[in-house]
Write a protein that holds these residues in place. Structure first.
Motif, PDB file in Angstrom:
ATOM      1  N   ALA A   1       2.307   9.298   8.979  1.00 56.41           N
ATOM      2  CA  ALA A   1       1.776  10.116   7.897  1.00 56.41           C
ATOM      3  C   ALA A   1       1.774   9.259   6.638  1.00 56.41           C
ATOM      4  O   ALA A   1       2.645   8.395   6.466  1.00 56.41           O
ATOM      5  CB  ALA A   1       2.634  11.357   7.688  1.00 56.41           C
ATOM      6  N   GLY A   2       0.793   9.478   5.796  1.00 57.60           N
ATOM      7  CA  GLY A   2       0.780   8.664   4.587  1.00 57.60           C
ATOM      8  C   GLY A   2      -0.291   9.066   3.615  1.00 57.60           C
ATOM      9  O   GLY A   2      -1.010  10.046   3.802  1.00 57.60           O
ATOM     10  N   GLY A   3      -0.358   8.274   2.567  1.00 58.16           N
ATOM     11  CA  GLY A   3      -1.349   8.499   1.532  1.00 58.16           C
ATOM     12  C   GLY A   3      -1.784   7.184   0.925  1.00 58.16           C
ATOM     13  O   GLY A   3      -1.042   6.199   0.949  1.00 58.16           O
ATOM     14  N   VAL A   4      -2.990   7.193   0.403  1.00 62.73           N
ATOM     15  CA  VAL A   4      -3.530   6.033  -0.297  1.00 62.73           C
ATOM     16  C   VAL A   4      -4.016   6.524  -1.658  1.00 62.73           C
ATOM     17  O   VAL A   4      -4.747   7.511  -1.731  1.00 62.73           O
ATOM     18  CB  VAL A   4      -4.710   5.381   0.457  1.00 62.73           C
ATOM     19  CG1 VAL A   4      -5.194   4.136  -0.277  1.00 62.73           C
ATOM     20  CG2 VAL A   4      -4.338   5.056   1.891  1.00 62.73           C
ATOM     21  N   ILE A   5      -3.592   5.835  -2.692  1.00 62.82           N
ATOM     22  CA  ILE A   5      -4.068   6.125  -4.040  1.00 62.82           C
ATOM     23  C   ILE A   5      -4.897   4.932  -4.496  1.00 62.82           C
ATOM     24  O   ILE A   5      -4.403   3.802  -4.496  1.00 62.82           O
ATOM     25  CB  ILE A   5      -2.893   6.356  -5.010  1.00 62.82           C
ATOM     26  CG1 ILE A   5      -2.078   7.562  -4.564  1.00 62.82           C
ATOM     27  CG2 ILE A   5      -3.410   6.540  -6.443  1.00 62.82           C
ATOM     28  CD1 ILE A   5      -0.792   7.754  -5.339  1.00 62.82           C
TER      29      ILE A   5
END
Length: 150
Positions: free
Chosen positions: A127-131
């Protein structure tokens, strides 16, 4: 929305907090690294400008120059934070496409003005995010990745 388990929230909080180290590293590198190692029990890899060796290969990264990279936690609960200078054009749309093609479910994609935005992604494993942000040097993509809740 399902709340992530405590170990995942804690790992992500540590990874995000550690992402601020580059701003402080010019004057305080040794004391901060020592404090971080104490707080994590030595389970940290301040990779600097190299992608951590055990970064999950199934998570596609945008091309560019690695500005900062860390890994925190033990083998089963290891989280990562990687910042890449991607260039003069926004990589946001390409990042979303690459994650989807790699089999990740896009949970959220938010675009702002000028090619900035966020992508939240999940799979059975990660799971993750990119900004994506537009800086004086060009667009950066900051990835935070942790094991998915089982």
């Amino acid at each position: 929305m399902i709340s992530p388990p405590r170990f995942l929230r804690r790992s992500l909080a540590i990874v995000v907090a550690l992402a601020m180290i580059p701003a402080l590293s010019g004057c305080f590198a040794n004391p901060i690294e020592g404090l971080v190692e104490q707080a994590t029990g030595g389970q940290i890899d301040l990779g600097g400008t190299e992608i951590p060796e055990d970064f999950p290969t199934e998570v596609p990264l945008v091309s560019g120059d690695v500005q900062f990279a860390i890994a925190v936690g033990d083998t089963q609960n290891r989280g990562y934070n990687v910042t890449i200078l991607a260039g003069a054009e926004s990589p946001l749309e390409g990042i979303e496409t690459e994650l989807a093609e790699a089999g990740f479910d896009i949970q959220l994609q938010g675009s702002g003005a000028g090619g900035e935005g966020t992508v939240i992604f999940t799979s059975a494993e990660w799971a993750g995010g990119v900004i994506v942000a537009n800086t004086a040097d060009g667009y950066t993509a900051n990835y935070t990745v942790a094991p998915a809740a089982n």
